[in-house]
Design an enzyme around this catalytic site. Structure first.
Site, PDB file in Angstrom:
ATOM      1  CB  CYS A   1      -0.679   6.879   2.643  1.00 18.94           C
ATOM      2  SG  CYS A   1      -1.992   7.706   1.722  1.00 18.94           S
TER       3      CYS A   1
ATOM      4  CB  CYS B   1      -1.888  10.122   3.912  1.00 18.79           C
ATOM      5  SG  CYS B   1      -2.922   8.664   3.682  1.00 18.79           S
TER       6      CYS B   1
END
Length: 305
Positions: free
Chosen positions: A83, A86
């Site tokens: 991700c 993230c």
């Protein structure tokens, strides 16, 4: 508590069911994953982060999040290695957790390794962040948010958890204020405008920007000459505005407000509106909580209507 980014709160779609995370008998410790922290050892801290940042699994969630949150607010960060957003949010959360000095704990949950946790929290996209206080989720947001908003959100979480906190500082404002104090008005204006672009209606930034304008207007004027000109021509709008500026900058804000309210009363049309707008800009410098501003606003309303 308001959430910085979420549009449809999970708490409006139904309560998060955490009953399955409360085992009747303690789980046995499991072997650590390759390259990771022990799967069921309390306080599996992220290297270098101390106890402020811990890696949590389904096996440790009961003790490290639910039970811990009974005494210390816990922020749960659902993330995954693949991700990219993230990788933007997690480092900021970790930095703030370390800065917090134990006032709250960041619990990181890898959704790939713990899909059941993600399912229980109804995580539909990552990064997804939950605040857990008193054993229950109380707020959440998804996506990447600016650090300033993140600080405000965490402060609200701490207050909900009964933690006494000082108002969060904003490094952006510190930078802008420093530029103003050193006389770099261009840098100060750019910094305040940047804050307002990121956080519209930020009162401190609005006040700073108004002060930049005030300093620019006053510049190197001679106060004695300014007041003499204003006294000689009561209906000279520009002379009265400049005199009010000098009064504010010299700590005589109430005198400045009275001067401009009197000007509003004896002018009309464009001149009146110019005096009113100038007065409002001076209110911005002081802030809405200043008693003198409240009194002057009432007097202005009476003068206008």
């Amino acid at each position: 508590m308001s959430d910085p980014r979420i549009t449809s709160s999970i708490f409006t779609r139904g309560a998060v069911d955490l009953s399955a995370l409360r085992p009747s008998t303690p789980a046995r410790p499991t072997a650590p994953a390759q390259g990771g922290p022990p799967a069921n050892v309390p306080g599996g801290a992220t290297p270098g982060a101390g106890a402020a940042v811990i890696d949590v699994t389904e096996a440790t969630f009961q003790s490290e999040v639910l039970e811990r949150s009974l005494s210390t607010p816990v922020v749960v960060d659902f993330w995954a290695e693949w991700c990219e957003p993230c990788k933007q949010l997690s480092p900021v959360l970790e930095k703030l957790a370390i800065e917090g000095g134990g006032a709250w704990v960041l619990a990181k949950v890898d959704v790939e390794a713990n899909p059941r946790l993600a399912q229980m929290f109804r995580v539909q996209g990552i990064p997804m962040v939950f605040a857990v206080v008193g054993g229950q989720p109380i707020d959440a947001f998804s996506g990447v948010v600016p650090e300033a908003q993140l600080r405000q959100w965490i402060q609200a979480v701490l207050q909900a958890g009964g933690v006494a906190v000082e108002p969060a500082g904003d490094p952006r404002l510190d930078e802008a204020d420093d530029a103003l104090m050193t006389g770099d008005l261009d840098a100060a204006e750019a910094a305040y405008r940047k804050i307002l672009a990121e956080t519209p209606a930020d009162g401190a930034a609005e006040a700073g920007l108004a002060q930049v304008g005030l300093v620019r207007r006053v510049g190197n004027v001679d106060p004695v000459a300014v007041f003499a000109a204003a006294e000689a021509a009561h209906d000279d709008v520009e002379a009265q505005l400049l005199a009010a500026d000098v009064e504010v900058l010299s700590g005589q804000a109430e005198a400045a407000y009275a001067r401009l309210i009197a000007l509003v009363k004896r002018t009309a049309g464009d001149d009146r509106e110019k005096a009113r707008q100038h007065l409002v800009s001076l209110f911005t410098i002081a802030g809405p909580d200043d008693p003198a501003v409240g009194k002057a606003r009432r007097a202005l309303a009476s003068a206008l209507f």
